[in-house]
Design an enzyme around this catalytic site. Structure first.
Site, mmCIF file in Angstrom:
data_model
loop_
_atom_site.group_PDB
_atom_site.id
_atom_site.type_symbol
_atom_site.label_atom_id
_atom_site.label_comp_id
_atom_site.label_asym_id
_atom_site.label_seq_id
_atom_site.Cartn_x
_atom_site.Cartn_y
_atom_site.Cartn_z
ATOM 1 C CE LYS A 223 -1.504 9.941 4.893
ATOM 2 N NZ LYS A 223 -1.171 8.771 4.177
ATOM 3 N NE ARG B 63 -7.714 6.917 0.867
ATOM 4 C CZ ARG B 63 -7.924 7.389 2.359
ATOM 5 N NH1 ARG B 63 -6.783 8.426 2.740
ATOM 6 N NH2 ARG B 63 -8.736 7.080 3.147
#
Length: 252
Positions: free
Chosen positions: A207, A238
């Site tokens: 991200k 994740r």
């Protein structure tokens, strides 16, 4: 700490867009993750990147169900990454055993009752709106306190609908209606989230707040974050790549 491997069956993800956007490529990548030691494969057919358009129910079903059916034959736990109760139900029938809802039950009023009916683990993420609008909602007085305050009513609704407490997992929703400072504040205060009494999933993989302009640059930062999270009692991470994170957790 568990490693949840991301299997994006979408053409428009920043991190791995289009690489696995077919039945054959999706199954092959799933089998690769199993060989690398993944604990759970998270199958998603709809992009939730900022600005993404929603797809139809039929399109989402056509992307995820064939891959889930095939990978379920291996016995590996599969989670379905969806905001739609209908997709969640069909995916569990096809062989998924966990529901991962990035909307935390806000996108579909039938989700909590569906999860309760299916009696499978449910990952409830903090969420403030669809991809088209979430960046405009990244405004907080105190991000940790505000996220906790917004998670609690959804947790209560899930439990009231019949979702067993022991099957509930929470996710603070890094990157969803949160800027870089918000994300780091959450990561620096994970004990507060753990104090709610539920397992915590962290989805930071590749991200923007990790820095770097490319997925590969962000991957290196994600691995370093996994190393820091491993001793903190977090339920799972994740991630897009499996083996580096399996190794990081093992201290290799």
């Amino acid at each position: 700490m568990l490693v949840m491997g991301i299997l994006n069956l979408t053409p428009d993800s920043f991190a791995d867009g289009g690489r696995h956007n077919s039945y054959e490529a999706g199954v092959a990548h799933g089998l690769e993750m199993i060989a690398e030691g993944v604990d759970i494969i998270d199958v998603g057919g709809e992009s939730t990147r900022p600005g993404a358009d929603r797809i139809s129910v039929d399109e989402e079903l056509s992307r995820v169900l064939p891959v889930i059916r095939k990978l379920a034959e291996t016995g590996i736990p599969i989670s379905i990454d969806t905001m739609r109760a209908q997709i969640a139900r069909e995916a569990v029938i096809a062989g998924a055993s966990i529901i991962n809802d990035v909307s935390g039950g806000l996108a579909d009023p039938d989700m909590f009752h569906t999860v309760a009916d299916l009696q499978v683990p449910y990952i409830l993420m903090h969420w403030r709106g669809q991809s088209k609008e979430m960046n405009s909602k990244a405004i907080y007085e105190d991000v940790v306190a505000d996220v906790i305050a917004e998670l609690k009513p959804q947790i209560d609704k899930a439990l009231a609908a019949g979702v067993p407490k022991e099957k509930l997992i929470i996710d603070p929703g890094l990157g969803f209606a949160k800027d870089s400072d918000h994300n780091w504040s959450i990561l620096n205060n994970l004990e507060v989230f753990k104090s709610l009494g539920f397992p915590v999933l962290i989805g930071a993989s590749r991200k923007r707040f990790l820095g770097g302009a490319t997925p590969d640059e962000r991957e290196n930062a994600t691995i370093e974050l996994t190393k820091k999270l491993a001793p903190q009692g977090i339920w799972g991470v994740r991630v897009h790549s499996v083996k580096p994170h399996v190794d990081a957790i093992a201290g290799k």
